[in-house]
Write an enzyme that holds these catalytic residues in place. Structure first.
Site, PDB file in Angstrom:
ATOM      1  N   CYS A   1     -12.327  -6.769  12.146  1.00 57.71           N
ATOM      2  CA  CYS A   1     -10.962  -6.754  11.617  1.00 57.71           C
ATOM      3  C   CYS A   1     -10.266  -8.088  11.870  1.00 57.71           C
ATOM      4  O   CYS A   1     -10.104  -8.509  13.026  1.00 57.71           O
ATOM      5  CB  CYS A   1     -10.147  -5.628  12.244  1.00 57.71           C
ATOM      6  SG  CYS A   1      -8.455  -5.666  11.656  1.00 57.71           S
ATOM      7  N   CYS A  36      -9.541   2.435  16.251  1.00 56.58           N
ATOM      8  CA  CYS A  36      -9.792   1.682  15.017  1.00 56.58           C
ATOM      9  C   CYS A  36     -10.953   0.710  15.245  1.00 56.58           C
ATOM     10  O   CYS A  36     -11.340   0.466  16.385  1.00 56.58           O
ATOM     11  CB  CYS A  36      -8.530   0.922  14.622  1.00 56.58           C
ATOM     12  SG  CYS A  36      -8.231  -0.494  15.697  1.00 56.58           S
ATOM     13  N   LYS A  85       0.641   5.621   0.685  1.00 56.89           N
ATOM     14  CA  LYS A  85      -0.267   6.650   1.200  1.00 56.89           C
ATOM     15  C   LYS A  85       0.293   8.060   1.030  1.00 56.89           C
ATOM     16  O   LYS A  85       1.488   8.286   1.226  1.00 56.89           O
ATOM     17  CB  LYS A  85      -0.546   6.364   2.668  1.00 56.89           C
ATOM     18  CG  LYS A  85      -1.224   5.004   2.840  1.00 56.89           C
ATOM     19  CD  LYS A  85      -1.581   4.697   4.257  1.00 56.89           C
ATOM     20  CE  LYS A  85      -2.413   3.429   4.328  1.00 56.89           C
ATOM     21  NZ  LYS A  85      -2.738   3.057   5.707  1.00 56.89           N
ATOM     22  N   LYS A 139       0.834  -1.198   0.000  1.00 58.18           N
ATOM     23  CA  LYS A 139       0.000   0.000   0.000  1.00 58.18           C
ATOM     24  C   LYS A 139       0.877   1.260   0.000  1.00 58.18           C
ATOM     25  O   LYS A 139       2.015   1.226   0.494  1.00 58.18           O
ATOM     26  CB  LYS A 139      -0.911   0.002   1.216  1.00 58.18           C
ATOM     27  CG  LYS A 139      -0.162  -0.163   2.520  1.00 58.18           C
ATOM     28  CD  LYS A 139      -1.052  -0.048   3.751  1.00 58.18           C
ATOM     29  CE  LYS A 139      -1.914  -1.237   4.004  1.00 58.18           C
ATOM     30  NZ  LYS A 139      -2.496  -1.279   5.368  1.00 58.18           N
TER      31      LYS A 139
END
Ligand code: SRM
Ligand code: SF4
Length: 574
Positions: free
Chosen positions: A433, A427, A207, A205
Site C-alpha cells: 500500500c 489492512c 460506498k 469514491k
C-alpha cells in the site's frame, strides 16, 4: 468546469469516458503507467503499486506491480469464479488471494504485461474489475448469510441489481482489456452518454452497504449510503431504512477530516429504492467538493447540509415526499462462521481467514485446502465483510468429506479460535500500500497473540472484543467503529482508539498517541483491568465503556469537527 478543480478532475474530464491513454501506455515497454493514467486505471479496478521491501533492497528504484480488485456484489461467487481467482493468483499474481473488507478479492503482484491476460481470465468467468476502485460507486456490500429462504435471495438479488445499475456505461473496460477493439480517435470526446456519472464521474469514491435489521456485519453506518432491510411478517423485504453520510477516512494532521457514522434519512419501499439511491448519488455528483479531494466524500456534504436540507433536495428532485425512517433496533454483527443450516437440506461453513490473506503457510494450507474443497464439492462461495469466507450449498452427504479436508489442511474451525481473533481485522499496509506509514497485516498476528495472552490472564478470553488495525488513518479495516482501533501514525508508532461499539453504532475516540508497537497491549491493559473489575454480569466491553463514562474520562474528544458528534441537528423529527 471551473479552473479551480483538482488535477484528478481534469484528468477524468479529458479521459474520454475512462479511456485516457491507457492503450498506448500498455503498449510501451515501460514497467509502469504514467501518473495521469494511473488515475484512470483505478476506475478499471487496478492500482499501480511499488513493493517497498524490494525498493529498500534495490535502493531508490521502484519495483512496480499492480493490484487487481474484482467487483463482487455482496461477496457472492460461484465455485468456478473462486477457482479462477485462485489460478490467476498463481499464473499472474503473487500466489496469494486477499479477501477485502468490502467482500472482494484482490490479486497482488501482477506485472504490467500480464494485466490484460488477468482481466481476460476473470472476464471468462463473468467477473469484472470495473468500478472496483476510482471515483464511482464501488463494490456494493450485503450481508453474506447464505440461505435458501426467499428473503435472503431477495436481498442478494437486490444488491446485484443495484450494483449493475450503478456501473458506468462506458465501454472503455471492454475495449481496453477484453475485446481490444479499435480505440476511439482523440477528437471523439464524449463517446457514450453516462446518464448518472457524466464526463467527470463522482467527486470521490462512493460506498453502499445493505444490511438486515438484526445483523450489522456490513458495518452499515460506515457507508456513504446504508440500506437496512425492512421485512414484513412473512419475512419478505418491503423496503429499506436509508442511512447516509458514513465514512471512515481521516488524516492525523488535518482536523477538518474525520470519520463519521451515517444518519437515518428515510424509509423507502423496495420498488423505489433504486431510484432514491440513484438520486442521492446524483446529489453527491452535483454538490460534492471537486476542488479539495480531502473534503470530497459525501459525508462532508451530509455533515454540512444536514439531513433536513438533503431530504428537501431529494424531495424536490423526486417530486414527492419521502417517508420518515423507522426506528433502528439493536444490530449485532454476525461473523457467519462455523457450520450453519441453509434450509432446503443444505449447509454452509464459514471459515475464519486471518486478515483476509488466503495463502499456504507452514502450519495451515488454507489456499490448497479451499481449492480442493471448492473444486471437489463445487460449493458456492460468499466473502464476508470481516475478510472471511463461507462455503455454501453443501449437501448433508458432503459434510463429512469437507470436514476431512478441513482437517487435512489444518484449517482452524471458528470454535477453536478466540473471540478476539475472530473479530479482528487488519489492512494490507506494507509493503504494497502506497499510503501506509506503518505495518498492519504483517504484524497483526503477533499483536493479536499478545492481546489473547493478556485477555486470558485477565479471565476475559470469552469476551467479544473487536480489534482492528490499519497502517494509516484512512480506515480501510474500519478501525474507528472497533472496540479498539490501532491506527498507524508513523513507522512503528500507532494511535490507539477505544470505545467503539461492536454493533457499529458508536465511533471510538483517541486514547493514546504515537504508541510504540511493543507498547500497544500494555497501553490498553489498564482499561481492560477496569472493565474486568467493574463490569456488570454479561456486560460487553463496549456497553461498559459507554455506561461507566470511562470513554470520556480516558480519551480526548475526537472528531469534533463533525457537527454530527456535536449536535443533533441531523435528526429527522417525526
Ligand atoms: Fe481502502 C485507499 C485497501 C477498504 C478507505 N485502500 C486504499 C488503497 C487503494 C491505497 C491507495 O489508495 O493507494 C489500499 C490498497 C492497499 C493494498 O495493497 O491492497 C486500500 N481498502 C483497502 C482494502 C483492501 C483493505 C482490506 O484490508 O481489505 C479494502 C478494499 C475494499 C474493496 O474491496 O473495495 C479497503 N478503504 C476501505 C474501507 C472500508 C470500507 O469501505 O468498508 C475504507 C473506509 C471507509 C471509507 O471509505 O470511508 C477505506 N482506502 C480508504 C481511503 C480513505 C478514503 C477517505 O475518505 O479519506 C483511502 C485513501 C484515499 O481514498 O485517498 C484508501
Ligand atoms: Fe493502506 Fe492506509 Fe488503507 Fe491500510 S488503511 S490499506 S495503510 S490506505
Amino acid at each position: 468546469m471551473t479552473a479551480k478543480v483538482s488535477r484528478v478532475e481534469q484528468i477524468k474530464e479529458k479521459s474520454k469516458n475512462l479511456r485516457g491513454e491507457l492503450s498506448a501506455q500498455l503498449a510501451n515497454q515501460l514497467p509502469y503507467i504514467d501518473k495521469d493514467n494511473i488515475q484512470i486505471l483505478k476506475f478499471h479496478g487496478i492500482y499501480q503499486q511499488d513493493d517497498r521491501d524490494v525498493r529498500k533492497l534495490k535502493g531508490k528504484e521502484k519495483e512496480y506491480s499492480f493490484m487487481v480488485r474484482s467487483r463482487i456484489a455482496g461477496g457472492g461467487l460461484t465455485a468456478s469464479q473462486y477457482l479462477a481467482h485462485d489460478r490467476i493468483s498463481d499464473t499472474f499474481g503473487n500466489g496469494t488471494l486477499r479477501l477485502t473488507t468490502r467482500q472482494t478479492i484482490q490479486l497482488h503482484g501482477v506485472i504490467k504485461g500480464d494485466l490484460r491476460s488477468t482481466l481476460q481470465s476473470l472476464n471468462d468467468q463473468m467477473i469484472t474489475a470495473i468500478g472496483a476502485c476510482g471515483d464511482i460507486v464501488r463494490n456494493i456490500m450485503c450481508c453474506p448469510a447464505p440461505s435458501s429462504d426467499a428473503s435472503h435471495k431477495q436481498i442478494m438479488e437486490f444488491t446485484r441489481q443495484l450494483s449493475d445499475h450503478l456501473l458506468p456505461r462506458s465501454r472503455a473496460y471492454h475495449e481496453i482489456w477484453i475485446d481490444g477493439e479499435k480505440q476511439l480517435s482523440t477528437h471523439e470526446t464524449d463517446p457514450e452518454h453516462e446518464p448518472l456519472y457524466g464526463k467527470n464521474y463522482l467527486p470521490r469514491k462512493f460506498k453502499i452497504g445493505v444490511a438486515w435489521p438484526w445483523d450489522n456485519c456490513v458495518d452499515v453506518f460506515t457507508h456513504d449510503i446504508g440500506l437496512i432491510a425492512v421485512p414484513n411478517d412473512q419475512g419478505e423485504i418491503t423496503g429499506f431504512t436509508i442511512v447516509v453520510g458514513g465514512g471512515m477516512g481521516m488524516n492525523h494532521k488535518k482536523i477538518e477530516t474525520f470519520p463519521r457514522l451515517a444518519d437515518p434519512l428515510a424509509y423507502v419501499p423496495l420498488e423505489k429504492a433504486n431510484e432514491l439511491v440513484t438520486e442521492i448519488v446524483a446529489i453527491q455528483r452535483d454538490h460534492g467538493d471537486r476542488e479539495n479531494r480531502k473534503h470530497a466524500r459525501f459525508k462532508y456534504l451530509v455533515d454540512e447540509w444536514g439531513i433536513p436540507k438533503l431530504r428537501a433536495e431529494l424531495e424536490r428532485r423526486l417530486d414527492h415526499a419521502l417517508d420518515l425512517p423507522g426506528e433502528i433496533g439493536n444490530m449485532t454483527p454476525n461473523l457467519h462462521l462455523g457450520w450453519n443450516s441453509q434450509a432446503d437440506d443444505l449447509w454452509c461453513v464459514g471459515l475464519s481467514v486471518q486478515n483476509g490473506r488466503i495463502a499456504d503457510t507452514q502450519n495451515t494450507q488454507l489456499r490448497s485446502g479451499l481449492r480442493e474443497i471448492i473444486a471437489r464439492y463445487r460449493t458456492g462461495v460468499r466473502l464476508t465483510p470481516n475478510q472471511d469466507i463461507i462455503l455454501t450449498d453443501i449437501r448433508d452427504s458432503d459434510r463429512a468429506g469437507i470436514e476431512k479436508l478441513i482437517r487435512k489442511h489444518h484449517i482452524p474451525h471458528a470454535d477453536t479460535l478466540t473471540s478476539v481473533r475472530k473479530y479482528s481485522m487488519a489492512c494490507p499496509a506494507l509493503p504494497t500500500c502506497g499510503l501506509a506509514v506503518a505495518e498492519a497485516e504483517r504484524v497483526f498476528p503477533d499483536v493479536i497473540r499478545e492481546f489473547e495472552r493478556q485477555l486470558d490472564d485477565l479471565g476475559l478470553d470469552q469476551e467479544d472484543l473487536s480489534i482492528r488495525m490499519t497502517g494509516c488513518p484512512n480506515g480501510c479495516a474500519r478501525p474507528y467503529v472497533a472496540d479498539i482501533g490501532i491506527v498507524g501514525h508513523s513507522l512503528n508508532k500507532y494511535d490507539i482508539f477505544i470505545g467503539g461499539d461492536i454493533s457499529g453504532r458508536r465511533l471510538n475516540r483517541r486514547y493514546k498517541n504515537l504508541v510504540e508497537i511493543d507498547q500497544l497491549v500494555p497501553s490498553v491493559l489498564p482499561v481492560l483491568e477496569r472493565y474486568r473489575d467493574n463490569k456488570m454480569d454479561g456486560e460487553k466491553f463496549s456497553d461498559f465503556m459507554a455506561r461507566s463514562g470511562l470513554i470520556e474520562e480516558i480519551t480526548e474528544s475526537a472528531y469534533t469537527n463533525s457537527t454530527k458528534n456535536a449536535a443533533s441537528e441531523n435528526k429527522v423529527e417525526a
